[in-house]
Design an enzyme around this catalytic site. Structure first.
Site: not given
Ligand SMILES: Cc1ncc(COP(=O)(O)O)c(C=O)c1O
Length: 287
Positions: A33, A52, A100, A102, A148, A180
């Site tokens: 996403y 990305r 379904r 995997h 992501k 983070e």
């Molecule tokens: C785990 C994580 N880290 C950092 C970010 C920040 O990313 P961005 O600056 O692209 O929103 C996000 C954004 O959803 C995130 O889910």
């Protein structure tokens, strides 16, 4: 006006929009996403978000049968049809709908959905005056959090823990390293140096993160991309976080302990000026 969503080529009322119960995003978290900020009707940092998105699809071997041109048109169309000038657009691409199992399905086309939600970016500017608090949580995510994906359960649980503690965010800590936040990138400032975890497989390469590094370096500020410990964060002069929905916010408390003076500091304030000037330059939006 009803909220509208995009599902596989059709824009329809959000209330009626749905995917099949055997969508692989639902069953396996087999989906990626993006979330982009829209201000003044313009998508901020659209190109890096597209880059990305494509990288994430490639990492997981998901084929989206749509080029960037049409994808951009569809995203802009959905934003325009929803009529919000300040909003976020959420885009999700799963490996498709299939019985379904995997292993990857043979020929199932990817499912693309997009939603748009009104968003109050002006609140983020107000929050610069007070800053926000974070708590820490163990980072128990998988080893490829640079992708992501919608598999966000550890992030969900960490954010809920933050909410219950009255904090804005949870910083994910591995060993003694702060990686983070659950949905934001984490930063500290020490002796004028701006420090954040390097990209790799242990953090999401945030778009706001990379934009801020670019802006800070262009302004001759020192940025170090290196891991930092929780002890360093607690002893930092200032701290902050960045993300699409919180382009920059001062972090003034970590686990209830004051960072620096316990108030937003001068380096974050200068960075915030740069960040919001960039937003104004790209989109024309001013609070
Ligand atoms: C785990 C994580 N880290 C950092 C970010 C920040 O990313 P961005 O600056 O692209 O929103 C996000 C954004 O959803 C995130 O889910």
């Amino acid at each position: 006006m009803p909220q509208l969503a995009y599902v596989n080529g059709r824009i329809q009322p959000l209330a009626d929009a749905s995917l099949h119960v055997e969508d692989r995003g639902t069953q396996f978290g087999d989906a990626i996403y993006e979330v982009c900020a829209v201000m003044n009707g313009q998508i901020l940092d659209w190109q890096p978000h597209l880059v990305r998105l494509r990288r994430n699809l490639a990492e997981l071997g998901i084929t989206l049968d749509m080029e960037n041109g049409p994808l951009t048109l569809q995203a802009r169309r959905l934003i325009a049809r929803n009529g919000h000038k300040q909003c976020i657009i959420y885009m999700q691409i799963s490996r498709g709908t299939a019985k379904r199992d995997h292993a990857f399905p043979g020929a199932a086309p990817a499912n693309l959905v997009m939603t748009v939600r009104r968003f109050d970016f002006a609140q983020r500017i107000k929050q610069l005056a007070t800053g926000i608090g974070v708590i820490t949580q163990p980072d128990n995510r998988w080893g490829r959090v640079d992708i992501k994906t919608t598999g966000l359960l550890p992030n969900v649980l960490a954010k809920q823990a933050a909410k219950q503690a009255g904090a804005f965010e949870a910083w994910m800590v591995s060993g003694d390293t702060v990686r983070e936040g659950s949905s934001t990138n984490a930063w500290i400032v020490k002796d004028g140096r701006i420090i954040t975890h390097p990209v790799g497989t242990a953090i999401l390469p945030g778009i706001a993160r990379s934009s801020l590094i670019h802006l800070a370096r262009a302004a001759q500020m020192l940025v170090e991309e290196r891991p930092f410990t929780l002890a360093e964060a607690l002893a930092a002069d200032e701290a902050f976080l960045t993300s699409t929905t919180a382009p920059i916010l001062p972090v003034v408390r970590i686990d209830g302990q004051a960072v620096g003076t316990g108030m937003p500091g001068p380096v974050v304030s200068r960075l915030a000026d740069l960040v919001w000037a960039e937003v104004a330059q790209q989109t024309g939006w001013r609070a």
